[in-house]
Design a protein around this motif. Structure first.
Motif, PDB file in Angstrom:
ATOM      1  N   LEU A  34      61.687 -97.442  68.328  1.00 54.05           N
ATOM      2  CA  LEU A  34      62.686 -98.063  67.462  1.00 54.05           C
ATOM      3  C   LEU A  34      63.533 -97.009  66.755  1.00 54.05           C
ATOM      4  CD1 LEU A  34      63.805-100.729  66.430  1.00 54.05           C
ATOM      5  CD2 LEU A  34      62.072-100.675  64.635  1.00 54.05           C
ATOM      6  N   ARG A  35      62.885 -95.969  66.214  1.00 52.65           N
ATOM      7  CA  ARG A  35      63.633 -94.891  65.540  1.00 52.65           C
ATOM      8  C   ARG A  35      64.555 -94.151  66.490  1.00 52.65           C
ATOM      9  NH1 ARG A  35      58.656 -93.972  63.041  1.00 52.65           N
ATOM     10  NH2 ARG A  35      58.264 -92.151  64.326  1.00 52.65           N
ATOM     11  N   GLN A  36      64.168 -94.096  67.767  1.00 57.20           N
ATOM     12  CA  GLN A  36      64.998 -93.421  68.770  1.00 57.20           C
ATOM     13  C   GLN A  36      66.141 -94.313  69.251  1.00 57.20           C
ATOM     14  OE1 GLN A  36      62.025 -92.439  71.717  1.00 57.20           O
ATOM     15  NE2 GLN A  36      61.569 -90.463  70.765  1.00 57.20           N
ATOM     16  N   GLY A  37      66.237 -95.514  68.716  1.00 62.95           N
ATOM     17  CA  GLY A  37      67.304 -96.421  69.120  1.00 62.95           C
ATOM     18  C   GLY A  37      67.006 -97.173  70.408  1.00 62.95           C
ATOM     19  N   LYS A  38      65.770 -97.149  70.827  1.00 63.35           N
ATOM     20  CA  LYS A  38      65.367 -97.824  72.066  1.00 63.35           C
ATOM     21  C   LYS A  38      64.698 -99.152  71.710  1.00 63.35           C
ATOM     22  CE  LYS A  38      64.628 -93.366  74.322  1.00 63.35           C
ATOM     23  NZ  LYS A  38      63.632 -92.473  74.932  1.00 63.35           N
ATOM     24  N   SER A  39      65.478-100.018  71.085  1.00 64.17           N
ATOM     25  CA  SER A  39      64.895-101.258  70.580  1.00 64.17           C
ATOM     26  C   SER A  39      64.428-102.189  71.697  1.00 64.17           C
ATOM     27  CB  SER A  39      65.861-101.979  69.647  1.00 64.17           C
ATOM     28  OG  SER A  39      67.029-102.363  70.335  1.00 64.17           O
ATOM     29  N   ALA A  40      65.108-102.185  72.823  1.00 62.00           N
ATOM     30  CA  ALA A  40      64.675-103.041  73.932  1.00 62.00           C
ATOM     31  C   ALA A  40      63.305-102.603  74.444  1.00 62.00           C
ATOM     32  CB  ALA A  40      65.700-103.016  75.062  1.00 62.00           C
ATOM     33  N   GLU A  41      63.108-101.283  74.555  1.00 63.87           N
ATOM     34  CA  GLU A  41      61.806-100.763  74.989  1.00 63.87           C
ATOM     35  C   GLU A  41      60.737-101.026  73.931  1.00 63.87           C
ATOM     36  OE1 GLU A  41      61.872 -96.703  76.557  1.00 63.87           O
ATOM     37  OE2 GLU A  41      64.024 -96.974  76.894  1.00 63.87           O
ATOM     38  N   ALA A  42      61.115-100.878  72.668  1.00 67.44           N
ATOM     39  CA  ALA A  42      60.172-101.132  71.570  1.00 67.44           C
ATOM     40  C   ALA A  42      59.735-102.594  71.591  1.00 67.44           C
ATOM     41  CB  ALA A  42      60.815-100.784  70.232  1.00 67.44           C
ATOM     42  N   LEU A  43      60.692-103.503  71.810  1.00 66.45           N
ATOM     43  CA  LEU A  43      60.366-104.919  71.851  1.00 66.45           C
ATOM     44  C   LEU A  43      59.459-105.240  73.042  1.00 66.45           C
ATOM     45  CD1 LEU A  43      60.739-107.721  70.608  1.00 66.45           C
ATOM     46  CD2 LEU A  43      62.798-107.972  72.016  1.00 66.45           C
ATOM     47  N   ALA A  44      59.754-104.649  74.191  1.00 64.10           N
ATOM     48  CA  ALA A  44      58.920-104.891  75.375  1.00 64.10           C
ATOM     49  C   ALA A  44      57.493-104.414  75.129  1.00 64.10           C
ATOM     50  CB  ALA A  44      59.521-104.195  76.595  1.00 64.10           C
ATOM     51  N   LYS A  45      57.367-103.250  74.521  1.00 65.16           N
ATOM     52  CA  LYS A  45      56.023-102.711  74.235  1.00 65.16           C
ATOM     53  C   LYS A  45      55.303-103.583  73.201  1.00 65.16           C
ATOM     54  CE  LYS A  45      53.574 -98.387  73.475  1.00 65.16           C
ATOM     55  NZ  LYS A  45      52.802 -98.426  74.694  1.00 65.16           N
ATOM     56  N   ALA A  46      56.026-104.024  72.196  1.00 59.70           N
ATOM     57  CA  ALA A  46      55.428-104.906  71.185  1.00 59.70           C
ATOM     58  C   ALA A  46      54.991-106.223  71.816  1.00 59.70           C
ATOM     59  CB  ALA A  46      56.408-105.158  70.051  1.00 59.70           C
ATOM     60  N   ASP A  47      55.837-106.782  72.670  1.00 56.63           N
ATOM     61  CA  ASP A  47      55.494-108.053  73.315  1.00 56.63           C
ATOM     62  C   ASP A  47      54.274-107.914  74.215  1.00 56.63           C
ATOM     63  OD1 ASP A  47      57.484-109.499  72.043  1.00 56.63           O
ATOM     64  OD2 ASP A  47      58.903-109.346  73.716  1.00 56.63           O
ATOM     65  N   THR A  48      54.184-106.796  74.922  1.00 62.31           N
ATOM     66  CA  THR A  48      53.017-106.551  75.780  1.00 62.31           C
ATOM     67  C   THR A  48      51.754-106.480  74.928  1.00 62.31           C
ATOM     68  OG1 THR A  48      54.359-105.385  77.410  1.00 62.31           O
ATOM     69  CG2 THR A  48      51.987-104.949  77.446  1.00 62.31           C
ATOM     70  N   TYR A  49      51.838-105.772  73.830  1.00 62.62           N
ATOM     71  CA  TYR A  49      50.697-105.643  72.921  1.00 62.62           C
ATOM     72  C   TYR A  49      50.298-107.016  72.373  1.00 62.62           C
ATOM     73  CZ  TYR A  49      47.877-104.110  68.960  1.00 62.62           C
ATOM     74  OH  TYR A  49      46.861-103.934  68.060  1.00 62.62           O
ATOM     75  N   ILE A  50      51.287-107.771  71.913  1.00 60.25           N
ATOM     76  CA  ILE A  50      51.026-109.083  71.306  1.00 60.25           C
ATOM     77  C   ILE A  50      50.453-110.058  72.335  1.00 60.25           C
ATOM     78  CG2 ILE A  50      52.149-111.100  70.259  1.00 60.25           C
ATOM     79  CD1 ILE A  50      54.047-109.029  68.861  1.00 60.25           C
ATOM     80  N   ALA A  51      50.833-109.916  73.596  1.00 66.73           N
ATOM     81  CA  ALA A  51      50.279-110.793  74.629  1.00 66.73           C
ATOM     82  C   ALA A  51      48.760-110.661  74.704  1.00 66.73           C
ATOM     83  CB  ALA A  51      50.908-110.469  75.987  1.00 66.73           C
ATOM     84  N   GLY A  52      48.258-109.467  74.466  1.00 64.14           N
ATOM     85  CA  GLY A  52      46.817-109.242  74.486  1.00 64.14           C
ATOM     86  C   GLY A  52      46.142-109.496  73.151  1.00 64.14           C
ATOM     87  N   LYS A  53      46.905-109.411  72.078  1.00 63.18           N
ATOM     88  CA  LYS A  53      46.354-109.602  70.725  1.00 63.18           C
ATOM     89  C   LYS A  53      47.341-110.445  69.915  1.00 63.18           C
ATOM     90  CE  LYS A  53      44.175-105.086  70.977  1.00 63.18           C
ATOM     91  NZ  LYS A  53      44.554-104.845  72.364  1.00 63.18           N
ATOM     92  N   PRO A  54      47.425-111.731  70.235  1.00 62.58           N
ATOM     93  CA  PRO A  54      48.452-112.578  69.620  1.00 62.58           C
ATOM     94  C   PRO A  54      48.305-112.794  68.123  1.00 62.58           C
ATOM     95  CG  PRO A  54      46.967-113.888  70.984  1.00 62.58           C
ATOM     96  CD  PRO A  54      46.614-112.451  71.207  1.00 62.58           C
ATOM     97  N   ARG A  55      47.160-112.490  67.556  1.00 60.89           N
ATOM     98  CA  ARG A  55      46.973-112.701  66.116  1.00 60.89           C
ATOM     99  C   ARG A  55      47.195-111.425  65.293  1.00 60.89           C
ATOM    100  NH1 ARG A  55      46.661-116.935  63.302  1.00 60.89           N
ATOM    101  NH2 ARG A  55      45.072-116.048  61.971  1.00 60.89           N
ATOM    102  N   ASP A  56      47.605-110.349  65.921  1.00 60.38           N
ATOM    103  CA  ASP A  56      47.799-109.084  65.208  1.00 60.38           C
ATOM    104  C   ASP A  56      49.015-109.200  64.281  1.00 60.38           C
ATOM    105  OD1 ASP A  56      49.098-106.434  64.731  1.00 60.38           O
ATOM    106  OD2 ASP A  56      47.323-105.725  65.785  1.00 60.38           O
ATOM    107  N   PRO A  57      48.790-109.232  62.965  1.00 59.42           N
ATOM    108  CA  PRO A  57      49.928-109.428  62.061  1.00 59.42           C
ATOM    109  C   PRO A  57      50.867-108.237  61.990  1.00 59.42           C
ATOM    110  CG  PRO A  57      47.929-109.012  60.812  1.00 59.42           C
ATOM    111  CD  PRO A  57      47.524-109.115  62.253  1.00 59.42           C
TER     112      PRO A  57
END
Length: 196
Positions: free
Chosen positions: A36-59
Motif C-alpha cells: 500500500l505504501r508503495q502505491g500498489k493498492s491493487a496488489e495489496a488488496l489482492a493479498k488482503a483478500d487472499t489472507y481474509i479468504a483463509g481467515k475471514p474473522r481476522d479484524p
C-alpha cells in the motif's frame, strides 16, 4: 478528517494465536502495508483478500482491507467493510472512526457524528475521534450558519462566524478569500501502518 489505523488486536484474537502464529500474521500485515505504501493498492488488496479468504474473522486484515478500498476511492465498498467490522466487532472504535471519515467525505455529517460518538463511547481517550468529531461539529455549524444567513440576510453576527469556520477548512491561500470549498474537508490518507 483523519482515518484511524488499527492500533491493537482484540485481546481474544491475540490470545488465540501463539507468538509463532502472531509473527506469521504480522508478516502478512507488513506485506500488505508495504504494498500500500508503495502505491500498489491493487496488489495489496489482492493479498488482503487472499489472507481474509483463509481467515475471514481476522479484524485487523479486514480493517486494512477497508483502508485499501478507501485509498482506491471505492467508498461504498469501504463503508460496507467498516460497517461489517462494527457489526462483527462492536467493541473496536477504529472502524467507527473510519466510517465517520467516509461519511464526512460525502457530507453525511449526522452519520459521521453518530459513528464518532460511538467510537468515543468505546474509547473515551481516542484523540483522533475527538479531533474528527470537532471537525464534524464545525461542518454542521457551518451548515446552520449558512441557513441562518439565508433566512436573515441582515443579521451581522452570522457572517463572522461563518467566515471563521470557512478559514478552518480552506487551504491557506484560499483562506484569505474566505471561500468555503464546495467539497467536504479533505480526508487525510492513512499512514498505511497497522499500528500506531
Amino acid at each position: 478528517m483523519k482515518h484511524a489505523v488499527f492500533s491493537k488486536l482484540p485481546i481474544a484474537f491475540a490470545l488465540l494465536f501463539g507468538l509463532w502464529g502472531f509473527a506469521a500474521h504480522a508478516n502478512d500485515y507488513d506485506d500488505v502495508n508495504l504494498l500500500l505504501r508503495q502505491g500498489k493498492s491493487a496488489e495489496a488488496l489482492a493479498k488482503a483478500d487472499t489472507y481474509i479468504a483463509g481467515k475471514p474473522r481476522d479484524p485487523q486484515m479486514r480493517f486494512l482491507r477497508g483502508v485499501i478500498l478507501t485509498e482506491q476511492n471505492k467508498t461504498a465498498e469501504a463503508i460496507t467493510t467498516f460497517t461489517q467490522l462494527t457489526q462483527d466487532f462492536p467493541e473496536l472504535p477504529e472502524p467507527y472512526n473510519n466510517l465517520a471519515a467516509l461519511y464526512a467525505s460525502q457530507s453525511k455529517f449526522d452519520q459521521a457524528r453518530a459513528a464518532l460518538e460511538t467510537a468515543l463511547k468505546l474509547s473515551p481517550n481516542y484523540a483522533t475521534a475527538h479531533e474528527n468529531l470537532g471537525d464534524v461539529y464545525a461542518r454542521l455549524a457551518a451548515q446552520e450558519y449558512q441557513r441562518a444567513q439565508q433566512f436573515a440576510t441582515t443579521n451581522a453576527s452570522v457572517a463572522p462566524k461563518l467566515s471563521l469556520i470557512r478559514q478552518i477548512f480552506t487551504p491557506k491561500a484560499a483562506a484569505d478569500a474566505a471561500v468555503l470549498p464546495a467539497a467536504p474537508p479533505e480526508v487525510r490518507k492513512p499512514v498505511g501502518r497497522a499500528t500506531k
